[in-house]
Design a protein around this motif. Structure first.
Motif, PDB file in Angstrom:
ATOM      1  N   GLY A   1       2.536   2.149   1.287  1.00 48.50           N
ATOM      2  CA  GLY A   1       3.071   3.250   2.083  1.00 48.50           C
ATOM      3  C   GLY A   1       2.998   4.584   1.362  1.00 48.50           C
ATOM      4  O   GLY A   1       2.620   5.603   1.952  1.00 48.50           O
ATOM      5  N   ASP A   2       3.323   4.586   0.070  1.00 45.98           N
ATOM      6  CA  ASP A   2       3.259   5.827  -0.709  1.00 45.98           C
ATOM      7  C   ASP A   2       1.824   6.351  -0.791  1.00 45.98           C
ATOM      8  O   ASP A   2       1.594   7.567  -0.697  1.00 45.98           O
ATOM      9  CB  ASP A   2       3.796   5.597  -2.122  1.00 45.98           C
ATOM     10  N   PHE A   3       0.881   5.426  -0.974  1.00 39.75           N
ATOM     11  CA  PHE A   3      -0.514   5.842  -1.083  1.00 39.75           C
ATOM     12  C   PHE A   3      -1.000   6.461   0.228  1.00 39.75           C
ATOM     13  O   PHE A   3      -1.672   7.504   0.228  1.00 39.75           O
ATOM     14  CB  PHE A   3      -1.392   4.644  -1.451  1.00 39.75           C
ATOM     15  N   ILE A   4      -0.660   5.840   1.360  1.00 44.89           N
ATOM     16  CA  ILE A   4      -1.088   6.368   2.659  1.00 44.89           C
ATOM     17  C   ILE A   4      -0.451   7.726   2.909  1.00 44.89           C
ATOM     18  O   ILE A   4      -1.110   8.671   3.377  1.00 44.89           O
ATOM     19  CB  ILE A   4      -0.735   5.368   3.777  1.00 44.89           C
ATOM     20  N   ASN A   5       0.838   7.861   2.590  1.00 47.22           N
ATOM     21  CA  ASN A   5       1.515   9.147   2.801  1.00 47.22           C
ATOM     22  C   ASN A   5       0.894  10.239   1.931  1.00 47.22           C
ATOM     23  O   ASN A   5       0.709  11.377   2.381  1.00 47.22           O
ATOM     24  CB  ASN A   5       3.003   9.016   2.485  1.00 47.22           C
ATOM     25  N   GLN A   6       0.582   9.896   0.682  1.00 47.37           N
ATOM     26  CA  GLN A   6      -0.025  10.875  -0.215  1.00 47.37           C
ATOM     27  C   GLN A   6      -1.421  11.256   0.265  1.00 47.37           C
ATOM     28  O   GLN A   6      -1.822  12.426   0.198  1.00 47.37           O
ATOM     29  CB  GLN A   6      -0.098  10.301  -1.627  1.00 47.37           C
ATOM     30  N   ARG A   7      -2.163  10.285   0.780  1.00 48.70           N
ATOM     31  CA  ARG A   7      -3.501  10.569   1.299  1.00 48.70           C
ATOM     32  C   ARG A   7      -3.419  11.501   2.501  1.00 48.70           C
ATOM     33  O   ARG A   7      -4.206  12.460   2.630  1.00 48.70           O
ATOM     34  CB  ARG A   7      -4.186   9.255   1.681  1.00 48.70           C
ATOM     35  N   ASN A   8      -2.480  11.256   3.394  1.00 47.59           N
ATOM     36  CA  ASN A   8      -2.320  12.127   4.555  1.00 47.59           C
ATOM     37  C   ASN A   8      -1.880  13.534   4.145  1.00 47.59           C
ATOM     38  O   ASN A   8      -2.355  14.539   4.693  1.00 47.59           O
ATOM     39  CB  ASN A   8      -1.290  11.523   5.516  1.00 47.59           C
ATOM     40  N   LYS A   9      -0.987  13.588   3.149  1.00 48.18           N
ATOM     41  CA  LYS A   9      -0.515  14.886   2.676  1.00 48.18           C
ATOM     42  C   LYS A   9      -1.650  15.687   2.054  1.00 48.18           C
ATOM     43  O   LYS A   9      -1.788  16.899   2.291  1.00 48.18           O
ATOM     44  CB  LYS A   9       0.615  14.668   1.665  1.00 48.18           C
ATOM     45  N   ASN A  10      -2.497  15.004   1.277  1.00 52.32           N
ATOM     46  CA  ASN A  10      -3.634  15.682   0.665  1.00 52.32           C
ATOM     47  C   ASN A  10      -4.612  16.189   1.713  1.00 52.32           C
ATOM     48  O   ASN A  10      -5.200  17.262   1.568  1.00 52.32           O
ATOM     49  CB  ASN A  10      -4.353  14.731  -0.294  1.00 52.32           C
TER      50      ASN A  10
ATOM     51  N   PRO B   1      -5.624   0.928   2.925  1.00 53.05           N
ATOM     52  CA  PRO B   1      -6.376   0.987   1.668  1.00 53.05           C
ATOM     53  C   PRO B   1      -6.737  -0.420   1.190  1.00 53.05           C
ATOM     54  O   PRO B   1      -6.081  -1.403   1.550  1.00 53.05           O
ATOM     55  CB  PRO B   1      -5.410   1.673   0.712  1.00 53.05           C
ATOM     56  N   CYS B   2      -7.752  -0.507   0.379  1.00 55.12           N
ATOM     57  CA  CYS B   2      -8.188  -1.805  -0.122  1.00 55.12           C
ATOM     58  C   CYS B   2      -7.153  -2.358  -1.101  1.00 55.12           C
ATOM     59  O   CYS B   2      -6.376  -1.600  -1.693  1.00 55.12           O
ATOM     60  CB  CYS B   2      -9.552  -1.692  -0.790  1.00 55.12           C
ATOM     61  N   PRO B   3      -7.103  -3.686  -1.269  1.00 52.75           N
ATOM     62  CA  PRO B   3      -6.086  -4.287  -2.157  1.00 52.75           C
ATOM     63  C   PRO B   3      -6.124  -3.749  -3.583  1.00 52.75           C
ATOM     64  O   PRO B   3      -5.072  -3.574  -4.206  1.00 52.75           O
ATOM     65  CB  PRO B   3      -6.430  -5.775  -2.118  1.00 52.75           C
ATOM     66  N   LEU B   4      -7.322  -3.474  -4.120  1.00 53.18           N
ATOM     67  CA  LEU B   4      -7.413  -2.978  -5.487  1.00 53.18           C
ATOM     68  C   LEU B   4      -6.752  -1.609  -5.627  1.00 53.18           C
ATOM     69  O   LEU B   4      -6.064  -1.333  -6.613  1.00 53.18           O
ATOM     70  CB  LEU B   4      -8.875  -2.907  -5.924  1.00 53.18           C
ATOM     71  N   THR B   5      -6.948  -0.757  -4.614  1.00 47.13           N
ATOM     72  CA  THR B   5      -6.324   0.567  -4.651  1.00 47.13           C
ATOM     73  C   THR B   5      -4.811   0.459  -4.603  1.00 47.13           C
ATOM     74  O   THR B   5      -4.095   1.154  -5.335  1.00 47.13           O
ATOM     75  CB  THR B   5      -6.828   1.412  -3.469  1.00 47.13           C
ATOM     76  N   VAL B   6      -4.311  -0.430  -3.729  1.00 49.22           N
ATOM     77  CA  VAL B   6      -2.864  -0.638  -3.638  1.00 49.22           C
ATOM     78  C   VAL B   6      -2.326  -1.167  -4.966  1.00 49.22           C
ATOM     79  O   VAL B   6      -1.280  -0.738  -5.452  1.00 49.22           O
ATOM     80  CB  VAL B   6      -2.529  -1.610  -2.491  1.00 49.22           C
ATOM     81  N   GLN B   7      -3.057  -2.103  -5.554  1.00 47.06           N
ATOM     82  CA  GLN B   7      -2.607  -2.667  -6.823  1.00 47.06           C
ATOM     83  C   GLN B   7      -2.523  -1.597  -7.907  1.00 47.06           C
ATOM     84  O   GLN B   7      -1.525  -1.503  -8.630  1.00 47.06           O
ATOM     85  CB  GLN B   7      -3.572  -3.762  -7.273  1.00 47.06           C
ATOM     86  N   ASN B   8      -3.564  -0.777  -8.031  1.00 44.50           N
ATOM     87  CA  ASN B   8      -3.560   0.273  -9.056  1.00 44.50           C
ATOM     88  C   ASN B   8      -2.408   1.245  -8.848  1.00 44.50           C
ATOM     89  O   ASN B   8      -1.733   1.649  -9.799  1.00 44.50           O
ATOM     90  CB  ASN B   8      -4.889   1.020  -9.035  1.00 44.50           C
ATOM     91  N   HIS B   9      -2.195   1.624  -7.575  1.00 48.35           N
ATOM     92  CA  HIS B   9      -1.096   2.541  -7.274  1.00 48.35           C
ATOM     93  C   HIS B   9       0.248   1.887  -7.567  1.00 48.35           C
ATOM     94  O   HIS B   9       1.186   2.550  -8.037  1.00 48.35           O
ATOM     95  CB  HIS B   9      -1.171   2.981  -5.813  1.00 48.35           C
ATOM     96  N   ALA B  10       0.343   0.583  -7.299  1.00 44.98           N
ATOM     97  CA  ALA B  10       1.595  -0.137  -7.562  1.00 44.98           C
ATOM     98  C   ALA B  10       1.912  -0.164  -9.051  1.00 44.98           C
ATOM     99  O   ALA B  10       3.069  -0.003  -9.456  1.00 44.98           O
ATOM    100  CB  ALA B  10       1.501  -1.558  -7.010  1.00 44.98           C
ATOM    101  N   TYR B  11       0.891  -0.337  -9.875  1.00 47.59           N
ATOM    102  CA  TYR B  11       1.133  -0.356 -11.312  1.00 47.59           C
ATOM    103  C   TYR B  11       1.549   1.023 -11.825  1.00 47.59           C
ATOM    104  O   TYR B  11       2.325   1.119 -12.779  1.00 47.59           O
ATOM    105  CB  TYR B  11      -0.106  -0.847 -12.066  1.00 47.59           C
ATOM    106  N   MET B  12       1.048   2.058 -11.208  1.00 48.57           N
ATOM    107  CA  MET B  12       1.496   3.386 -11.611  1.00 48.57           C
ATOM    108  C   MET B  12       2.979   3.581 -11.289  1.00 48.57           C
ATOM    109  O   MET B  12       3.696   4.270 -12.027  1.00 48.57           O
ATOM    110  CB  MET B  12       0.660   4.467 -10.906  1.00 48.57           C
ATOM    111  N   LYS B  13       3.447   2.949 -10.216  1.00 52.45           N
ATOM    112  CA  LYS B  13       4.870   3.040  -9.878  1.00 52.45           C
ATOM    113  C   LYS B  13       5.732   2.372 -10.955  1.00 52.45           C
ATOM    114  O   LYS B  13       6.868   2.798 -11.202  1.00 52.45           O
ATOM    115  CB  LYS B  13       5.141   2.384  -8.521  1.00 52.45           C
TER     116      LYS B  13
END
Length: 489
Positions: free
Chosen positions: A266-275, A292-304
């Motif tokens: 959800g955070d990734f999609i919101n940030q993408r829309n905001k950008n 988003p693809c699972p790898l992108t979600v995973q990377n973003h999740a680890y940043m959290k």
């Protein structure tokens, strides 16, 4: 001992030794899991399927499986992992009880050997234990040593000798010490040498058992080192299998992981829309709105996880074993943010040509990093450290300006620079928050496989995670252990 060194068995395949040695490691792993596991009384659990009641046997089996998985994971991720002898606290009840029991046992042995004629019941049992320990150190191919141990330490023959008054306990002890010298690691040669200087039987047996315990740990650690490459190839599939078994027995066992990944998506999609709106592209179309693809979600999740509230939020189950590592990386991120903000403020306040001077950036960076080395310690006072850093930075910049012929720092500029550096102590300082966001974004770009091969330009004077081994080595191993393949994506 040196002439027999070639006969020493390689302990990499000594399964019994490894099993004996990991007992202490199992306990430390259990403590680590308990410490890292959030308390259910103070942390809310996401609503999902209701918990299923399990039997005691199922619970014990699950605990054993999780402990084994945690141990294997620690061996893979931590290259310095070693099994260590259990050391009880000095004033603990367990240690006092152990000392009393051991003293009573050795006193009993001393009394038996002092009788006329001597009684060897306890001594023969000890010889039997030593015999089995020595045999456990051998590999299948060491038939000569095995036959030699069984022949000399034949318990039936020893009992007959004791009954007939012909037992030479000193001869047995001498053989045991020689065999220990053949089988031990070179690091234990000094302990073996000390055994030869002990003449009394009871102290000698006691010392032999202490050295045998150390030899068990040595064998187990060598075995751990030997199996690490194999575990690294099998760790992802092994952990995935164990989590699947755990999930089948307790369907709501991965609720925190589900919540964590959903938030990341959800955070990734919101940030993408905001950008998209900020760049003037308008609302994203249907193609851009795709998940988003699972790898992108995973990377973003680890940043959290690098910004995780460990005190008030439960940690996701699949990365719970790595929570201490993520806490360490989070502390390192905070330190890097303060260092980067300090350097950024300094170069903004000084002359434009200062940042391009050869060696000055690294020198200034080193000064700041040294003064912030212990930033993660509870006793560290960041305000005092930044005040000292402000003084040091002004001295370095003033000297550099004078050496290069630039306009010297005025008193007002020095006061302003020190004030800006002092303001970095606040977590809400905008420059510090900017550096933290930049560091996380930089790591996010690096972990994304689609852009990982691209060359990313970073100012040389800014400290990045790659300057620390804990970021360069630990994070990729943790990511690989919890890859999309592991998560079932």
């Amino acid at each position: 001992m040196s002439e027999n060194r070639d006969d020493k068995p390689c302990p990499s395949n000594s399964e019994h030794t490894l099993e004996d040695g990991v007992e202490a490691a199992d306990e430390s792993v259990r403590k680590r899991i308990r410490q890292s596991t959030p308390s259910p009384q103070r942390l809310p659990r996401p609503q999902s399927s209701p918990p299923r009641f399990v039997s005691v046997d199922e619970l014990m089996e699950t605990v054993k499986g999780v402990t084994n998985m945690a141990l294997a994971h620690e061996i893979v991720v931590n290259g310095d992992f070693q099994i260590k002898p259990t050391e009880l606290p000095e004033d603990s009840l367990e240690k006092r009880v152990r000392e009393i029991v051991h003293k009573a046992f050795w006193d009993c042995l001393s009394v038996q050997l002092s009788e006329d004629p001597p009684t060897y019941d306890h001594a023969i049992k000890l010889v039997g234990e030593i015999r089995e320990t020595l045999l456990s150190f051998l590999l299948p191919g060491h038939s000569r040593l095995r036959n030699q141990i069984r022949e000399v330490l034949d318990l039936d023959l020893i009992k007959q000798e004791a009954e007939n008054g012909a037992l030479d306990i000193s001869r047995l002890a001498e053989f045991i010490i020689g065999m220990m010298g053949t089988l031990c690691a070179p690091a234990r040669d000094e302990e073996i040498k000390k055994l030869k200087d002990i003449k009394e039987i009871v102290p000698l047996f006691r010392a032999m058992f202490s050295v045998l315990d150390l030899m068990k740990v040595d064998m187990a650690n060598f075995a751990v080192t030997s199996i690490r490459p194999h575990l690294m190839h099998q760790s992802v599939e092994y952990e995935r299998k164990k989590f699947q078994e755990f999930f089948e027995k307790q369907p709501n066992a991965l609720d925190f992981v589900t919540q964590w990944l959903e938030e990341a998506s959800g955070d990734f999609i919101n940030q993408r829309n905001k950008n998209s709106l900020m760049t003037g592209e308008g609302a994203p179309g249907s193609e851009e709105m795709a998940s988003p693809c699972p790898l992108t979600v995973q990377n973003h999740a680890y940043m959290k996880l690098l910004k995780w509230d460990h005190l008030h939020r439960p940690f996701p189950e699949t990365v719970l074993m790595d929570q201490p590592r993520f806490q360490e990386m989070q502390q390192e991120l905070e330190r890097l943010s303060v260092v980067g903000a300090t350097l950024l403020v300094t170069y903004s306040a000084s002359a434009p040509g200062v940042s391009s001077l050869a060696g000055f950036a690294e020198k200034l960076k080193m000064v700041v990093q040294v003064l912030l080395t212990d930033m993660h310690l509870p006793s560290f006072n960041l305000n005092e450290a930044l005040a000292t850093i402000g003084e040091k930075v002004c001295v370095e910049v003033t000297g550099c300006l004078a050496q290069c012929g630039f306009t010297p720092f005025s008193a007002d500029k020095e006061i302003a620079l020190k004030g800006q550096i002092q303001a970095i102590a606040s977590p809400d300082d905008p420059i510090r928050k900017l550096m933290a966001s930049f560091s996380i974004a930089f790591r996010d770009v690096q972990t994304d496989s689609q852009v990982h091969q691209q060359c990313i330009s970073v100012p040389a004077y800014l400290p990045m995670p790659e300057s620390r081994p804990s970021w360069r080595l630990t994070l990729p191993l943790v990511f690989r252990s919890h890859s999309p393949q592991f998560l079932g994506a």
